[in-house]
Design an enzyme around this catalytic site. Sequence first.
Site, PDB file in Angstrom:
ATOM      1  N   GLY A 252       6.290  -5.756  -7.651  1.00  0.00           N
ATOM      2  CA  GLY A 252       5.735  -6.921  -8.343  1.00  0.00           C
ATOM      3  C   GLY A 252       4.349  -6.630  -8.881  1.00  0.00           C
ATOM      4  O   GLY A 252       4.061  -6.836 -10.069  1.00  0.00           O
TER       5      GLY A 252
ATOM      6  N   THR B 244       7.637   7.747  -9.744  1.00  0.00           N
ATOM      7  CA  THR B 244       7.447   6.520  -8.960  1.00  0.00           C
ATOM      8  C   THR B 244       6.825   5.431  -9.834  1.00  0.00           C
ATOM      9  O   THR B 244       5.790   5.640 -10.453  1.00  0.00           O
ATOM     10  CB  THR B 244       6.511   6.768  -7.748  1.00  0.00           C
ATOM     11  OG1 THR B 244       6.920   7.958  -7.093  1.00  0.00           O
ATOM     12  CG2 THR B 244       6.543   5.593  -6.787  1.00  0.00           C
TER      13      THR B 244
ATOM     14  N   ASN C  64      10.204   1.822 -23.187  1.00  0.00           N
ATOM     15  CA  ASN C  64      10.589   3.210 -22.835  1.00  0.00           C
ATOM     16  C   ASN C  64       9.404   4.151 -23.024  1.00  0.00           C
ATOM     17  O   ASN C  64       9.152   5.031 -22.201  1.00  0.00           O
ATOM     18  CB  ASN C  64      11.678   3.730 -23.788  1.00  0.00           C
ATOM     19  CG  ASN C  64      13.097   3.427 -23.342  1.00  0.00           C
ATOM     20  OD1 ASN C  64      13.321   3.067 -22.197  1.00  0.00           O
ATOM     21  ND2 ASN C  64      14.038   3.579 -24.262  1.00  0.00           N
TER      22      ASN C  64
ATOM     23  N   SER D 122       3.835   6.960 -18.184  1.00  0.00           N
ATOM     24  CA  SER D 122       3.542   6.801 -16.747  1.00  0.00           C
ATOM     25  C   SER D 122       4.111   7.942 -15.895  1.00  0.00           C
ATOM     26  O   SER D 122       3.557   8.237 -14.843  1.00  0.00           O
ATOM     27  CB  SER D 122       4.064   5.456 -16.240  1.00  0.00           C
ATOM     28  OG  SER D 122       5.451   5.523 -15.976  1.00  0.00           O
TER      29      SER D 122
ATOM     30  N   THR E  22       0.875  -1.165   0.000  1.00  0.00           N
ATOM     31  CA  THR E  22       0.000   0.000   0.000  1.00  0.00           C
ATOM     32  C   THR E  22       0.913   1.215   0.000  1.00  0.00           C
ATOM     33  O   THR E  22       1.762   1.354   0.891  1.00  0.00           O
ATOM     34  CB  THR E  22      -0.888   0.006   1.262  1.00  0.00           C
ATOM     35  OG1 THR E  22      -1.635  -1.211   1.268  1.00  0.00           O
ATOM     36  CG2 THR E  22      -1.839   1.190   1.248  1.00  0.00           C
TER      37      THR E  22
ATOM     38  N   GLU F  21      11.456  -7.611  -3.413  1.00  0.00           N
ATOM     39  CA  GLU F  21      10.695  -7.116  -2.257  1.00  0.00           C
ATOM     40  C   GLU F  21      10.046  -8.274  -1.495  1.00  0.00           C
ATOM     41  O   GLU F  21       9.342  -8.043  -0.522  1.00  0.00           O
ATOM     42  CB  GLU F  21       9.639  -6.099  -2.698  1.00  0.00           C
ATOM     43  CG  GLU F  21      10.261  -4.777  -3.097  1.00  0.00           C
ATOM     44  CD  GLU F  21       9.248  -3.707  -3.476  1.00  0.00           C
ATOM     45  OE1 GLU F  21       9.585  -2.525  -3.379  1.00  0.00           O
ATOM     46  OE2 GLU F  21       8.131  -4.065  -3.891  1.00  0.00           O
TER      47      GLU F  21
ATOM     48  N   THR G 210      18.166   0.621 -16.937  1.00  0.00           N
ATOM     49  CA  THR G 210      17.277   1.754 -17.227  1.00  0.00           C
ATOM     50  C   THR G 210      17.917   3.040 -16.698  1.00  0.00           C
ATOM     51  O   THR G 210      18.575   3.041 -15.657  1.00  0.00           O
ATOM     52  CB  THR G 210      15.874   1.535 -16.623  1.00  0.00           C
ATOM     53  OG1 THR G 210      15.988   1.345 -15.218  1.00  0.00           O
ATOM     54  CG2 THR G 210      15.181   0.332 -17.238  1.00  0.00           C
TER      55      THR G 210
ATOM     56  N   ASP H 238       8.803   0.053 -13.070  1.00  0.00           N
ATOM     57  CA  ASP H 238       7.842  -1.061 -13.050  1.00  0.00           C
ATOM     58  C   ASP H 238       6.974  -1.039 -14.311  1.00  0.00           C
ATOM     59  O   ASP H 238       6.648  -2.099 -14.867  1.00  0.00           O
ATOM     60  CB  ASP H 238       6.941  -0.976 -11.816  1.00  0.00           C
ATOM     61  CG  ASP H 238       7.744  -1.032 -10.524  1.00  0.00           C
ATOM     62  OD1 ASP H 238       8.827  -1.642 -10.531  1.00  0.00           O
ATOM     63  OD2 ASP H 238       7.289  -0.459  -9.522  1.00  0.00           O
TER      64      ASP H 238
ATOM     65  N   ASP I 124       5.801  12.639 -11.745  1.00  0.00           N
ATOM     66  CA  ASP I 124       6.080  11.665 -10.680  1.00  0.00           C
ATOM     67  C   ASP I 124       6.701  10.426 -11.328  1.00  0.00           C
ATOM     68  O   ASP I 124       6.051   9.743 -12.122  1.00  0.00           O
ATOM     69  CB  ASP I 124       4.754  11.303  -9.978  1.00  0.00           C
ATOM     70  CG  ASP I 124       4.930  10.300  -8.843  1.00  0.00           C
ATOM     71  OD1 ASP I 124       6.068   9.845  -8.602  1.00  0.00           O
ATOM     72  OD2 ASP I 124       3.908   9.968  -8.208  1.00  0.00           O
TER      73      ASP I 124
END
Length: 311
Positions: free
Chosen positions: A44, A254, A284, A290, A15, A143, A224, A258, A252
């Site tokens: 993941g 973040t 890419n 994103s 979360t 993770e 990357t 992924d 952003d």
Amino acid sequence: MSEDFSVVVVGSCMTDLVSQAPRFPKAGETIHGHRFFIGFGGKGANQCVQAARMGAKTAMVCKVGRDVFGNDYIQNFKNNGISTAYVEQTEKAATGAASIIVNDTGENAIVIVAGANLLLGQEELQRAQSAIISANVLVCQLEISPDASLQALKMARDNHVKTIFNPAPAIAYMDSDFYKASDVFCCNESEAEMLTGLSVTSVEDANQVGLELLNKGCASVIVTLGSQGCVVCQSTNKTPKHIPTIEVTAADTTGAGDSFIGALAFYMAHYPTIPLEEMARRANLVAAVSVQTVGTQTSFPFRKDLPTELF
Ligand code: RIB
């Protein structure tokens, strides 16, 4: 008998507790942020969601707590069309959580408390075995417990399933079998630095660490590089190739890595004959979409929002 999935991810759910602030605080300092929100994250799960949104038939193998965050996460997988047949809940630990700060230039700093993710082990992998060994592509990260990740990668490799391993977050002493079990070993600059001891501040540095990692036994390596795209190295052709990306304004970053890996998994599963460099070029572009919106999974594009030339 399990269904066949094109992409299976064995990995984490978190979360995300996100604070947007002008800058990162210094040690001992309190600063005002300007926005807080809760979202679905975990490397993941993020990768699985991006692959699903591109059109892959996906299953997630993971563990969440028997708590409100875990229940909500299972619903989130269903909302994204991801199979939850191998999502287990435990009373022994809380659903993983990530405290994230995003600064005004879109950079992030993250602390994770992995919780239930660390209880995913051999028994859960055995229950998911039929899905793992019949997938086109398996994706793992760090993770969850490294032993569980390595076991999943080996299970896939032994059954001719293509593997993508994302050594994130990086650990200083990583079992060398991870390299041998990776068809694509995909890391960012800081992970590459941690694994090789070489600093990565340019494309030339990425070429060098890519080759260094390749020599450890992976079939191919992708480093990357954020706004600079990525570098691809393959054991079949030891010349590193820089794949630039388009220039965008980042709101952003973040989860951008992924998004890249989820898209790559989709291409490896659904377009296995296109060259890895071309898959990386397309991934890419998906990741570039994103970064233009705040949030992790909320910023990941759906197939219908992407240019048709990517398919
Ligand atoms: O890669 C981004 C992710 O890292 C976040 O969603 C957070 O949960 C951490 O796992």
